[in-house]
Design a protein around this motif. Structure first.
Motif, mmCIF file in Angstrom:
data_model
loop_
_atom_site.group_PDB
_atom_site.id
_atom_site.type_symbol
_atom_site.label_atom_id
_atom_site.label_comp_id
_atom_site.label_asym_id
_atom_site.label_seq_id
_atom_site.Cartn_x
_atom_site.Cartn_y
_atom_site.Cartn_z
ATOM 1 N N GLY A 8 0.896 -1.293 -0.038
ATOM 2 C CA GLY A 8 0.015 0.044 0.113
ATOM 3 C C GLY A 8 0.764 1.124 -0.077
ATOM 4 N N GLY A 10 -0.123 4.332 -0.018
ATOM 5 C CA GLY A 10 -1.031 5.732 0.330
ATOM 6 C C GLY A 10 -0.439 6.571 1.357
ATOM 7 N N THR A 11 -1.178 7.122 2.090
ATOM 8 C CA THR A 11 -0.506 8.009 3.143
ATOM 9 C C THR A 11 0.393 7.502 4.077
ATOM 10 O OG1 THR A 11 -2.765 9.121 3.277
ATOM 11 C CG2 THR A 11 -1.298 9.650 4.985
ATOM 12 N N VAL A 12 0.283 6.505 4.478
ATOM 13 C CA VAL A 12 1.022 5.727 5.429
ATOM 14 C C VAL A 12 2.370 5.173 4.669
ATOM 15 C CG1 VAL A 12 1.594 4.042 7.346
ATOM 16 C CG2 VAL A 12 -0.613 5.486 7.171
ATOM 17 N N ASP A 42 0.793 -1.930 -4.962
ATOM 18 C CA ASP A 42 -0.203 -1.227 -4.673
ATOM 19 C C ASP A 42 -0.989 -1.516 -6.139
ATOM 20 O OD1 ASP A 42 -0.898 1.786 -3.055
ATOM 21 O OD2 ASP A 42 -1.911 1.493 -5.250
ATOM 22 N N ARG A 44 -1.934 0.995 -8.322
ATOM 23 C CA ARG A 44 -1.656 1.960 -9.306
ATOM 24 C C ARG A 44 -0.184 1.774 -9.476
ATOM 25 N NH1 ARG A 44 -3.255 6.887 -6.213
ATOM 26 N NH2 ARG A 44 -3.223 5.588 -4.351
ATOM 27 N N VAL A 74 0.107 -1.586 5.070
ATOM 28 C CA VAL A 74 -0.319 -0.333 5.261
ATOM 29 C C VAL A 74 -1.397 -0.190 4.242
ATOM 30 C CG1 VAL A 74 1.513 0.664 6.787
ATOM 31 C CG2 VAL A 74 1.725 0.671 4.183
ATOM 32 N N GLY A 76 -4.914 -1.179 4.675
ATOM 33 C CA GLY A 76 -5.990 -0.966 5.539
ATOM 34 C C GLY A 76 -7.266 -1.779 4.920
ATOM 35 N N PRO A 80 -7.980 -7.586 1.126
ATOM 36 C CA PRO A 80 -7.102 -8.606 1.153
ATOM 37 C C PRO A 80 -6.186 -8.446 2.287
ATOM 38 C CG PRO A 80 -6.309 -7.477 -0.839
ATOM 39 C CD PRO A 80 -7.381 -6.822 -0.226
ATOM 40 N N SER A 98 -0.382 -0.630 10.494
ATOM 41 C CA SER A 98 -1.157 0.534 11.109
ATOM 42 C C SER A 98 -2.580 0.211 11.006
ATOM 43 C CB SER A 98 -0.694 1.736 10.232
ATOM 44 O OG SER A 98 -1.228 1.432 8.949
ATOM 45 N N LYS A 100 -5.783 -1.047 12.304
ATOM 46 C CA LYS A 100 -6.316 -1.427 13.502
ATOM 47 C C LYS A 100 -7.622 -2.222 13.359
ATOM 48 C CE LYS A 100 -7.206 2.676 11.852
ATOM 49 N NZ LYS A 100 -6.395 4.161 11.727
ATOM 50 N N GLY A 182 -4.948 13.731 5.201
ATOM 51 C CA GLY A 182 -4.667 12.294 5.160
ATOM 52 C C GLY A 182 -5.106 11.772 6.512
ATOM 53 N N GLU A 185 -10.027 7.892 7.590
ATOM 54 C CA GLU A 185 -10.211 6.885 6.851
ATOM 55 C C GLU A 185 -10.807 6.921 5.636
ATOM 56 O OE1 GLU A 185 -8.958 3.812 8.636
ATOM 57 O OE2 GLU A 185 -8.284 5.329 9.881
ATOM 58 N N LYS A 186 -10.383 5.763 4.646
ATOM 59 C CA LYS A 186 -10.931 5.907 3.342
ATOM 60 C C LYS A 186 -12.390 6.181 3.454
ATOM 61 C CE LYS A 186 -9.725 3.250 -0.594
ATOM 62 N NZ LYS A 186 -8.888 2.382 -1.044
ATOM 63 N N GLY A 297 -1.749 10.827 10.593
ATOM 64 C CA GLY A 297 -0.965 11.729 9.549
ATOM 65 C C GLY A 297 0.274 10.766 9.089
ATOM 66 N N THR A 301 2.692 8.270 11.847
ATOM 67 C CA THR A 301 2.122 6.860 11.790
ATOM 68 C C THR A 301 3.513 6.140 10.910
ATOM 69 O OG1 THR A 301 -0.037 7.935 11.304
ATOM 70 C CG2 THR A 301 0.540 5.192 10.918
HETATM 71 P P1 NDP Z 1 -4.437 5.133 1.950
HETATM 72 O O1 NDP Z 1 -5.874 4.726 1.473
HETATM 73 O O2 NDP Z 1 -3.742 6.556 1.587
HETATM 74 O O3 NDP Z 1 -3.639 4.097 1.378
HETATM 75 C C1 NDP Z 1 -3.742 2.827 1.014
HETATM 76 C C2 NDP Z 1 -3.116 2.316 -0.094
HETATM 77 O O4 NDP Z 1 -3.139 1.155 -0.259
HETATM 78 C C3 NDP Z 1 -3.576 3.113 -1.463
HETATM 79 O O5 NDP Z 1 -2.563 3.403 -2.364
HETATM 80 C C4 NDP Z 1 -4.530 1.857 -2.036
HETATM 81 O O6 NDP Z 1 -4.671 2.019 -3.226
HETATM 82 C C5 NDP Z 1 -3.570 0.564 -1.624
HETATM 83 N N1 NDP Z 1 -4.283 -0.479 -1.606
HETATM 84 C C6 NDP Z 1 -5.660 -0.663 -1.206
HETATM 85 N N2 NDP Z 1 -5.918 -1.992 -1.421
HETATM 86 C C7 NDP Z 1 -5.060 -2.580 -1.973
HETATM 87 C C8 NDP Z 1 -4.669 -3.887 -2.804
HETATM 88 N N3 NDP Z 1 -5.507 -4.751 -2.694
HETATM 89 N N4 NDP Z 1 -3.508 -4.020 -3.266
HETATM 90 C C9 NDP Z 1 -2.572 -3.456 -3.491
HETATM 91 N N5 NDP Z 1 -2.874 -2.116 -2.854
HETATM 92 C C10 NDP Z 1 -3.968 -1.530 -2.373
HETATM 93 O O7 NDP Z 1 -4.569 4.817 3.564
HETATM 94 P P2 NDP Z 1 -3.713 5.372 4.775
HETATM 95 O O8 NDP Z 1 -2.357 5.163 4.279
HETATM 96 O O9 NDP Z 1 -4.250 6.528 5.143
HETATM 97 O O10 NDP Z 1 -3.891 4.162 5.766
HETATM 98 C C11 NDP Z 1 -3.518 2.615 5.647
HETATM 99 C C12 NDP Z 1 -3.938 2.070 6.709
HETATM 100 O O11 NDP Z 1 -2.982 2.726 7.911
HETATM 101 C C13 NDP Z 1 -5.379 1.884 7.270
HETATM 102 O O12 NDP Z 1 -5.508 0.797 7.791
HETATM 103 C C14 NDP Z 1 -5.545 2.985 8.255
HETATM 104 O O13 NDP Z 1 -6.506 2.844 9.229
HETATM 105 C C15 NDP Z 1 -4.315 3.315 9.040
HETATM 106 N N6 NDP Z 1 -3.675 4.231 9.593
HETATM 107 C C16 NDP Z 1 -3.814 5.359 8.906
HETATM 108 C C17 NDP Z 1 -3.350 6.641 9.457
HETATM 109 C C18 NDP Z 1 -3.374 8.215 8.890
HETATM 110 O O14 NDP Z 1 -3.218 8.878 9.337
HETATM 111 N N7 NDP Z 1 -3.882 7.943 7.365
HETATM 112 C C19 NDP Z 1 -2.832 6.541 10.791
HETATM 113 C C20 NDP Z 1 -2.762 5.572 11.508
HETATM 114 C C21 NDP Z 1 -3.221 4.277 10.899
HETATM 115 P P3 NDP Z 1 -5.862 2.941 -3.974
HETATM 116 O O15 NDP Z 1 -5.785 4.235 -3.289
HETATM 117 O O16 NDP Z 1 -5.736 2.962 -5.246
HETATM 118 O O17 NDP Z 1 -7.154 2.026 -3.355
#
Ligand code: NDP
Ligand code: HSE
Length: 412
Positions: A8, A10-12, A42, A44, A74, A76, A80, A98, A100, A182, A185-186, A297, A301
């Motif tokens: 993943g 994304g943000t984290v 990821d 993308r 990371v 979420g 899967p 991360s 939860k 950021g 949650e999604k 953030g 994180t």
């Molecule tokens: P994001 O949505 O920003 O990032 C998740 C990333 O994972 C995205 O790029 C997403 O792609 C990718 N992804 C999702 N499903 C798949 C998959 N099946 N295969 C490959 N890649 C995938 O989330 P965050 O980074 O904000 O959060 C991640 C986790 O951390 C979550 O569990 C959240 O609860 C936890 N968390 C977040 C915090 C925060 O401040 N943001 C702080 C503490 C915990 P796409 O965008 O294309 O779906």
């Protein structure tokens, strides 16, 4: 050198990449060897970013690569993430996360697999963002019998409540800002309806009370009904409104609850503002202790994720035991929990509304915010939730009351 993979970006996930690069030398020194990021999974592609050459869309590439020893999940969500985590642990790879939602649901099972395979499942980042709290509960506080944990465990809602209160801004607008930063949650409903904080207090309670606390058993209310008017009344009573996640022992029972609470402005948690979180723990020998820091953030994180990676590197084939019993705890019914309540009613008859409140609730503390005679607000004495709920129904039916418009729990 040790190879790791991130699931993943994304943000984290992007924060983890940044932290590994910014503090590369000191992290490697603390880990005792070089940490090499071999893959990022990821959906993308990320052309033009530092990870463009190591991005993969095929999890099996990571799973079947025996040179990868640690996976940072990371992404979420439950699936899967659950299947990926389980498969990695079964292959003898440590997993740090991360997530939860996943930890609250499958923590005991995944920890058991990690133990069996002599690897680690670490989840410091799953509660309180960058705040160390899982490790303290597992290590530094093991001499104590913990009898209460009360925390501001969601950065998004604390950010929203703070901006509404201190800057007079609207709920929807501030929530959008929290999403853009950021923090959310999604699906931000998990934040504002209290479900995210509920999972976090379930994790902390399970570790603190040595029995499995099922998040689905926890009474949970979010902040969507809190208005600026409630905040004005809270101010008039020298209080602040915070979304509190609590678990507390009463005798040999434990109750757990997530709800907005009017907190006395003397209480240390009332000064925790913006995206900051804090966890107030009470133990029978340590007394009171509070953990404070950025609760959400990218970089805070990621800091907790990378610290777990370092720990996993230092304990490659040694399971760090985490106490999380599979024995389910029967929580005390919310009906029996003692509480005091702020009640705000619309009325055309202020004195009659006051008399009815005294007649039904007994001693009350009147809260006045404006000269208007069309509202009557008060704080009750402590009674059980069930008693208060019944009295509220009766009060709502009093002829002097047009409608009860708010009821918020109060804590000294
Ligand atoms: P994001 O949505 O920003 O990032 C998740 C990333 O994972 C995205 O790029 C997403 O792609 C990718 N992804 C999702 N499903 C798949 C998959 N099946 N295969 C490959 N890649 C995938 O989330 P965050 O980074 O904000 O959060 C991640 C986790 O951390 C979550 O569990 C959240 O609860 C936890 N968390 C977040 C915090 C925060 O401040 N943001 C702080 C503490 C915990 P796409 O965008 O294309 O779906
Ligand atoms: N959405 C979560 C929060 C992220 O706002 O606290 C950190 O767990």
């Amino acid at each position: 050198m040790i190879n790791i993979a991130i699931l993943g970006y994304g943000t984290v996930g992007s924060g983890v990449v940044e932290v590994l690069s910014t503090n590369k030398d000191s992290i490697n020194k603390k880990a005792g060897q070089e940490i090499n990021l071999k893959y990022v999974l990821d959906l993308r592609d990320f052309p033009g970013t530092p990870i463009e050459d190591i991005i993969t869309h095929d999890y099996n590439e990571i799973l079947n690569d025996e040179s990868v020893h640690i996976v940072a999940e990371v992404m979420g969500g439950i699936e899967p993430a659950y299947s990926f985590t389980k498969a990695a642990l079964l292959k003898g790879k440590s997993v740090v996360t991360s997530n939860k939602e996943l930890v609250a649901k499958y923590g005991p099972e995944l920890l058991a697999i990690a133990k069996e395979k002599s690897v680690n499942y670490l989840f410091e980042a799953s509660v309180g963002g960058g705040i160390p709290i899982i490790r303290p509960l597992n290590q530094s506080l093991t001499a104590d019998e913990i009898y209460e944990i009360t925390g501001i465990l969601n950065g998004t809602t604390n950010f929203v409540l703070t901006k509404m209160d201190k800057e007079g801004r609207d709920f929807d607008e501030v929530l959008k800002e929290a999403q853009a930063l950021g923090y959310a949650e999604k699906n931000p409903e998990a934040d504002i309806e209290g479900r995210d904080a509920c999972r976090k207090i379930a994790i902390l309670s399970s570790l603190a009370f040595d029995m499995h606390v099922d998040f689905e058993d926890i009474y949970t209310e979010g902040i969507t009904k809190i208005t600026k008017k409630d905040m004005a009344y809270a101010k008039a009573a020298n209080k602040d409104i915070k979304l509190l996640a609590t678990s507390k022992k009463i005798g040999n029972k434990v109750y757990a609850r997530v709800a907005p609470v009017m907190l006395d402005d003397e209480h240390p948690l009332s000064h925790v503002n913006g995206v900051f979180n804090a966890i107030f723990v009470k133990g029978n020998v340590i007394g009171e202790i509070m953990f404070y820091g950025h609760g959400a953030g990218k970089l805070p994180t990621a800091s907790a994720i990378v610290a777990d990676v370092v720990d996993a590197v230092k304990h490659l084939s040694k399971n760090l035991m985490t106490f999380w019993s599979t024995k389910k705890m029967e929580l005390m019914s919310i009906d029996d929990v003692p509480v005091s309540m702020f009640i705000l009613a619309k009325t055309d008859f202020y004195s009659a509304a006051k008399d009815s409140a005294k007649k039904l609730f007994g001693p009350i503390k009147v809260v006045e915010v404006i000269e208007s005679e069309e509202e009557f607000a008060f704080i009750t004495d402590v009674k059980t939730e069930k008693e208060i709920a019944n009295l509220i129904k009766l009060y709502n039916a009093e002829p002097s009351i047009r409608k009860i418009i708010s009821s918020i729990r109060v804590e000294a």
